[in-house]
Design a protein around this motif. Structure first.
Motif, PDB file in Angstrom:
ATOM      1  N   UNK A  68       0.813  -1.216   0.000  1.00  0.00           N
ATOM      2  CA  UNK A  68       0.000   0.000   0.000  1.00  0.00           C
ATOM      3  C   UNK A  68       0.843   1.261   0.000  1.00  0.00           C
ATOM      4  N   UNK A 267      -9.907  -6.333   5.825  1.00  0.00           N
ATOM      5  CA  UNK A 267     -10.313  -4.957   6.082  1.00  0.00           C
ATOM      6  C   UNK A 267      -9.605  -4.387   7.291  1.00  0.00           C
ATOM      7  N   UNK A 270      -6.074  -3.308   6.626  1.00  0.00           N
ATOM      8  CA  UNK A 270      -6.047  -2.063   5.862  1.00  0.00           C
ATOM      9  C   UNK A 270      -6.213  -0.868   6.800  1.00  0.00           C
ATOM     10  N   UNK A 271      -7.187  -0.987   7.687  1.00  0.00           N
ATOM     11  CA  UNK A 271      -7.431   0.109   8.619  1.00  0.00           C
ATOM     12  C   UNK A 271      -6.252   0.307   9.568  1.00  0.00           C
ATOM     13  N   UNK A 274      -3.476   2.033   7.732  1.00  0.00           N
ATOM     14  CA  UNK A 274      -3.790   3.418   7.450  1.00  0.00           C
ATOM     15  C   UNK A 274      -3.787   4.253   8.715  1.00  0.00           C
ATOM     16  N   UNK A 286       3.056   1.496  14.622  1.00  0.00           N
ATOM     17  CA  UNK A 286       2.233   2.242  15.573  1.00  0.00           C
ATOM     18  C   UNK A 286       0.763   1.862  15.424  1.00  0.00           C
ATOM     19  N   UNK A 313     -11.171   6.043  13.009  1.00  0.00           N
ATOM     20  CA  UNK A 313     -10.734   5.902  11.625  1.00  0.00           C
ATOM     21  C   UNK A 313     -11.245   7.045  10.774  1.00  0.00           C
ATOM     22  N   UNK A 317      -8.972   9.729   8.704  1.00  0.00           N
ATOM     23  CA  UNK A 317      -9.016   9.967   7.273  1.00  0.00           C
ATOM     24  C   UNK A 317      -9.328  11.436   6.980  1.00  0.00           C
ATOM     25  N   UNK A 321      -4.735  12.390   7.451  1.00  0.00           N
ATOM     26  CA  UNK A 321      -4.573  11.192   6.633  1.00  0.00           C
ATOM     27  C   UNK A 321      -3.161  10.646   6.622  1.00  0.00           C
TER      28      UNK A 321
ATOM     29  N   UNK B   5       6.775   5.251  21.433  1.00  0.00           N
ATOM     30  CA  UNK B   5       5.333   5.013  21.276  1.00  0.00           C
ATOM     31  C   UNK B   5       4.960   3.661  21.830  1.00  0.00           C
TER      32      UNK B   5
ATOM     33  N   UNK C  85     -12.316  14.883   1.958  1.00  0.00           N
ATOM     34  CA  UNK C  85     -11.299  13.850   1.836  1.00  0.00           C
ATOM     35  C   UNK C  85     -10.809  13.720   0.385  1.00  0.00           C
ATOM     36  N   UNK C  88      -7.267  14.322  -0.780  1.00  0.00           N
ATOM     37  CA  UNK C  88      -6.141  13.497  -0.402  1.00  0.00           C
ATOM     38  C   UNK C  88      -5.899  12.326  -1.342  1.00  0.00           C
ATOM     39  N   UNK C  92      -7.526   7.413   0.445  1.00  0.00           N
ATOM     40  CA  UNK C  92      -8.229   7.936   1.616  1.00  0.00           C
ATOM     41  C   UNK C  92      -9.744   7.988   1.423  1.00  0.00           C
ATOM     42  N   UNK C  95     -11.022   4.574   2.104  1.00  0.00           N
ATOM     43  CA  UNK C  95     -10.955   4.241   3.522  1.00  0.00           C
ATOM     44  C   UNK C  95     -11.998   5.037   4.291  1.00  0.00           C
ATOM     45  N   UNK C  98     -15.117   3.200   3.913  1.00  0.00           N
ATOM     46  CA  UNK C  98     -14.970   1.991   4.710  1.00  0.00           C
ATOM     47  C   UNK C  98     -15.281   2.268   6.174  1.00  0.00           C
TER      48      UNK C  98
END
Lengths: 431, 414, 318
Positions: A68, A267, A270-271, A274, A286, A313, A317, A321, B5, C85, C88, C92, C95, C98
């Motif tokens: 990604x 899913x 992915x979250x 991100x 992190x 989340x 975003x 972001x 962190x 958004x 970006x 993004x 997401x 999502x």
């Protein structure tokens, strides 16, 4: 790391510039030491299990970010590579003749190989294009394999999955991995090694070209590199490390089920990635830690943890972001100028009331939920170590007041924070 | 950057985990089932029943041994085996000795093996696994172990009782079997074919079908097949949304015969079937609700409804579990030595307030009890489900079902 | 023969329902390049709102009002969330939708609880329209067919025969030029998003009684909608229709006829292995078509993506 502002060599912060060995190796050494020391601080088994879960998620998230963040390829079905690697390891555990002859520590390698094998097959047709088509193929393949996992009972074990016992491997210097602490050290070692390998991969020509292909595939082709093959190699490498994560999962939990492969897991990763920040190498680390804490620890305190996760989340975003890593790295220029200390007081003035205001809002949410859904007569609820009756008006007023005051103060002091921020990021002037 | 962190985050973790100081001498029971997500309603309802059982049956009567109170702690496993194993560790670290779980045989399988391994590797923090609803037969056959006790009849026992009732129906000529495509659904189908074949060899099985679990939105094609096959009765082990889907679909599409199920009640399903299912849907279950098994049970049910007006007692075996556990603790004289408690629990005979006797078979730790086949209706319903006016009324009872059924369990005792 | 007719009708109902969902989604995609993961969540909101309204005002008011509320909510999401958004980039945006889907599911559980809602077919439609050799066709299904077809015709008319439709079609392909011509393109975007989500809401209102109104309903339908628009071609309304019907019929027929893998393999000459229980391919041999009916669309999608990435009727390869 390359923007040079006016620096003052007498300040130690500004002496640590990119390229110096201390800066490069320091985080790794500190991380390794921290991981070794952690079990001495948190001794109970559940903390160890949670830390293992964090480690596994870290490896998986880092592998996912190879696609990604570094490759610009959004994949919705990446959990299948970790899952298949894990299942393969479970089957190896159950092949007692072979398993007894190998030490447990090298089992994740097999997981990685199987994950890589699947990625070799799927990548051959999915990496031909990037962007939406790639994303859709990954979704389709992910769903297919997840659906097959319930049908193909021989490999995937159906609903109960496949389970095994890790203690029958060849003892490794006398260690049989009966205790959770031994598994912890094994997982910690693998995290450091995998993260180091993935970091080194990102520094190799193929890793760097992946960045180029992400940003401008046409131009990369003009340089003589085939965008398609670069994507393919990244995909396969990512599949390998995902398989390693799966193998560690197999060792830690000794059971693998359909849940490891399904779209929900894809899913989640992915979250997680991100949330941590896709633009930096350590971002997924992190994100993995934060999300594991959210999912496991927060869910002990409240039923609404998924609600908070979703809000977080969305906020990430919309407002930052770059993820949590992005937030941290935003401070690098100020740090380099030696002016980071100027920010401490404004941060306290704005963020502390803001945090309290948010906690007040969370309290209001919890109280509303309790009011609406709790059993009749079950009027008492506990938040933040206080027990009270959710049908009384007073707690509502208090929570409402805290929210308004907290957020109000934060809003009022925000301009001064902005000024301080600009000041801290400008070179020259008093320090 | 990474380490800071990490440290910061994990110290938050320590505060929370470390703060689980032992409550003064409570007997802790960990309830590991879904409390969020798609199956949350079943899990939450189960937790309420457990908490109520502990309060009403144990704590209100002065507790156990020398006044120790029983405490039920809920752990949300989000129906995930991995999460269940993590919560198991958390529970053990909090000093829990008794784990109860029931939703999903997949989770139960994961837990029973994990507990077996844990007890072997950590003899000083052993726990017992009281399975109140996971009915995969393997748990008391191939995968049995000394620490696992099952308080619900397994899928084979239920099918035995169901087929007894079906065999008595002379009009039955053709039967259609449909189920969810996983271990439980397959077990139900296999048992149905087996047992019907033995009891009524003249009955023809005109369909034996598995559909993907939790994925089918529209059951119409399946119900078409059922109607087209000319079946007189349908057997299904479906639960949750799948049960609702298939039930409604076959009724809507013109099927006229009885539907024999395992789980067609409670959690909104009774309300959704309502009038359309009256007299058609039958379920096999334990515990007498309509008519109620005893006055004691009636008082308990009323008190439960007072506390949870939207709740249902659709798993009366939960109360049996707490009852038998308390009895075993009292007889063993300890709440910590799980080997002693388990030794008292196996072979125990217990009079249940929900009617009949319970017997925990020592050879496989499977409970033997009366099995009822009830019908979904609104006549003679004292206690309805989902506040819908409809409930399950017992039509026939098989006493001490499958008492002598064989088992492949080879239990290793400590 | 009769069974084929019955299956055709059943498949038609499924396909048209899928179409209502995918039509909105494909329009939104073609306009803004955004794959709206929260689309199925708006479908769910439509069902829940209609249920809530029907308690007070009856089913028909629910059918009228609920999609409007959902459409307004959708427009709001576009204006205050997505637009922000958008700057970006695509990832993004994805997401965001999502996370939105997750949040909406949590909100629904928060407000209505986790149980299934007793949202029923209105009594006036609760009868059997006709029967084909013992298989009853409920009147409600006929109603569903009519509503879906009506909406399709309405949509087609608006898009091709009215001025607004012309502008929208132009903005689909050349938003900048249309803006230069003086039209308020952001408003059009907001409108299209709103209409798209309202369509999903209508699908929810109608499908709620049949498929069940529970918090997981968005998740159950979510991915199949994506498969539909990918097969049909991102951005094409006709493609969405054809793909929806195709998927509806394929899944219905696969479930109705128990085609066994064993028979198929025997027919092409591969004999059944002797000891099937120990064979590692035993699961493959014992496959029946109903088992794989729901994953056939995914297989189809992967095949289309390999051989014809633009989809059956695709206009835009992004």
């Amino acid at each position: 790391m390359t923007d040079q502002l006016t620096t003052d060599p007498s300040k130690p912060a500004q002496r640590m510039r990119a390229g110096s060995m201390t800066l490069t190796l320091a985080p790794w050494i500190i991380a390794a030491v921290a991981m070794m020391v952690m079990p001495l601080v948190f001794t109970n088994n559940s903390a160890l299990t949670i830390m293992n879960q964090m480690s596994i998620t870290i490896i998986f998230a880092l592998a996912y970010n190879m696609l990604l963040g570094q490759g610009g390829m959004l994949s919705f079905g990446h959990a299948v590579y970790a899952g298949v690697g894990g299942f393969a390891c479970m089957h190896i555990m159950n092949m007692s003749d072979f398993f007894e002859s190998i030490p447990l520590v090298i089992l994740p390698v097999f997981g990685g190989l199987f994950g890589m094998g699947l990625a070799l097959i799927v990548g051959s047709f999915s990496t031909r294009s990037a962007g939406t088509v790639f994303a859709m193929i990954s979704l389709g393949v992910g769903e297919l394999i997840a659906a097959c996992s319930v049908i193909i009972v021989a490999f995937f074990g159906g609903e109960e999955g496949i389970s095994g016992d890790r203690t029958y491997a060849q003892p490794f210097f006398g260690v049989e991995f009966l205790q959770q602490i031994e598994v912890y050290y094994l997982t910690a070692a693998w995290v450091i090694i995998s993260a180091a390998l993935m970091y080194l991969w990102s520094r190799t020509p193929v890793g760097r070209m992946a960045n180029a292909v992400r940003d401008n595939p046409e131009r990369a082709e003009f340089l003589g590199y085939s965008a398609r093959w670069v994507r393919y190699y990244s995909f396969v490498a990512s599949g390998f490390f995902a398989g390693v994560a799966g193998g560690l999962f197999a060792i830690n939990y000794e059971i693998l089920t359909e849940e490891n492969l399904n779209t929900a897991s894809s899913g989640v990763i992915l979250l997680v990635t991100f949330l941590g920040g896709v633009g930096f190498f350590f971002g997924p680390i992190i994100g993995a830690i934060a999300f594991t804490l959210l999912q496991t620890v927060l869910s002990l305190s409240t039923e609404l943890w998924a609600f908070y996760a979703g809000t977080l989340f969305l906020a990430t975003v919309m407002f930052f972001p770059g993820g949590l890593a992005g937030l941290i790295m935003m401070h690098v220029p100020a740090f380099k100028l030696g002016k980071a200390s100027q920010l401490i007081v404004p941060y306290l003035k704005t963020l502390l009331p803001g945090a309290i205001g948010l906690l007040g809002a969370a309290a209001l949410v919890e109280m509303t939920f309790h009011f609406r859904h709790a059993a009749t007569g079950d009027d008492e609820m506990t938040i933040f170590w206080t027990t009270f009756n959710s049908h009384d008006v007073l707690p509502w007023i208090i929570a409402g007041a805290i929210t308004l005051i907290g957020l109000g103060i934060a809003r009022a002091t925000a301009p001064s924070l902005k000024d301080a921020w600009n000041e801290a990021n400008t070179a020259g002037g008093a320090s | 950057m990474k380490n800071i962190t990490k440290l910061g985050a994990v110290s938050a973790l320590s505060l929370i985990i470390g703060a689980s100081a032992a409550f003064a001498e409570n007997i802790k029971v960990a309830f590991i089932d879904p409390l969020s997500g798609p199956f949350a309603s079943t899990g939450t309802n189960g937790l309420h029943q457990f908490e109520f059982a502990a309060d009403y049956m144990v704590n209100a009567n002065g507790g156990l041994l020398d006044g120790q109170q029983m405490e039920v702690i809920g752990f949300d496993n989000k129906i995930s085996p991995k999460e269940s194993l993590i919560q198991l560790q958390v529970a053990i670290d909090q000093g829990v000795r008794f784990i109860v779980q029931g939703n999903s045989s997949g989770v139960a399988n994961a837990l029973t093996e994990a507990i077996d391994k844990h007890n072997r590797r950590n003899p000083d923090s052993r726990v017992l696994f009281l399975n109140y609803a996971a009915v995969d037969p393997a748990l008391t056959n191939d995968k049995c172990n000394f620490w696992h006790f099952r308080f619900d009849a397994n899928a084979d026992i239920k099918m035995d009782a169901l087929t007894d009732v079906m065999a008595a129906d002379e009009n039955l000529k053709k039967v259609y079997i449909i189920g969810q495509d996983y271990s439980f659904g397959k077990a139900v189908a296999a048992a149905a074919v087996d047992m019907l074949g033995a009891k009524r060899p003249d009955v023809e099985i005109v369909g034996n079908e598995l559909h993907p679990i939790g994925k089918v939105k529209d059951f119409t094609p399946y119900s078409r097949k059922i109607v087209a096959s000319g079946a007189d009765a349908v057997i299904t082990g479906n639960w949750g949304a799948d049960m609702l889907g298939i039930g409604k679909s076959i009724i809507e599409n013109g099927f006229e015969g009885p539907i024999y199920t395992y789980y067609a009640a409670g959690s909104g399903i009774t309300a959704a079937f309502g009038e359309s299912g009256k007299g058609r849907i039958r379920l096999v279950s334990q515990g007498d609700i309509n008519p109620i098994g005893s006055d004691e049970a009636r008082e308990l049910y009323k008190a439960f409804k007072a506390k949870y007006p939207d709740g249902n007692i659709d798993q009366s075996r939960i109360f049996n579990t707490i009852g038998m556990l308390s009895e075993a603790i009292t007889q063993a004289g300890t709440a910590d030595d799980v080997v002693a408690i388990a030794s008292k629990l196996e072979g125990m005979e217990y009079d249940s307030m929900w009617g009949g006797k319970l017997f925990m078979r020592p050879q496989d730790h499977q409970i033997i009890q009366n099995m009822n086949v009830g019908v979904h209706t609104d006549e003679n319903v004292e206690f309805d489900y989902d506040n819908s006016g409809f409930g399950v009324v017992t039509e026939s009872t098989v006493e001490m079902a499958s008492m002598d059924a064989p088992t492949t369990c080879e239990m290793k005792r400590p | 023969m009769d069974l084929i007719l019955v299956n055709l009708i059943d498949g038609l109902v499924t396909g048209l329902l899928l179409f209502m969902l995918s039509a909105g989604l494909t329009l939104i995609f073609s306009m803004m390049g955004v794959l709206n993961f929260a689309h199925a969540s708006f479908y769910m909101l439509g069902a829940y709102f209609a249920y809530q309204i029907s308690i007070a005002l009856g089913f028909w008011m629910g059918l009228l009002i609920a999609p409007l509320i959902v459409g307004v909510l959708g427009a709001g999401v576009e204006r205050y969330g997505l637009r922000r958004v958008h700057q970006y980039g695509h990832v993004p945006e994805l997401i965001f939708t999502f996370g939105l889907a997750l949040l909406i599911e949590e909100l629904v559980q928060f407000i209505w609880g986790k149980n299934q809602m007793p949202y029923d077919v209105p009594d006036i439609l609760n009868f059997t329209a006709f029967a084909i050799s013992g298989n009853s066709i409920p009147a409600y299904k006929i109603f569903m067919i009519f509503i879906s077809v009506g909406i399709f015709i309405g949509l087609l008319y608006v898009l091709t025969k009215t001025r607004v439709g012309m502008i929208i079609q132009a903005a689909l392909s050349y938003p900048r030029t249309v803006e230069a011509l003086g039209h308020n393109v952001p408003l059009i975007f907001m409108g299209v998003f709103g209409v798209g989500t309202a369509l999903a809401g209508v699908a929810g209102v109608i499908a709620g009684p049949v498929l069940g109104t529970f918090p997981g309903m968005a998740f159950v339908l979510g991915s199949i909608v994506f498969v539909t628009i990918v097969i049909g071609g991102l951005g094409s309304l006709w493609g969405a229709l054809v793909a929806s019907l195709l998927i509806g019929w394929i899944t219905t027929f696969a479930k109705s006829y128990n085609i066994e893998m064993e028979n198929v393999l025997n027919a092409i000459g591969i004999a059944t292995p002797e000891n099937l229980d120990d064979n590692i391919f035993r699961d493959f041999w014992s496959l029946t078509s109903p088992q794989i009916a729901d994953i056939l669309p995914y297989i189809l999608m992967v095949l289309i993506l390999i051989f014809r990435p633009a989809g059956l009727f695709g206009k835009r390869t992004s």
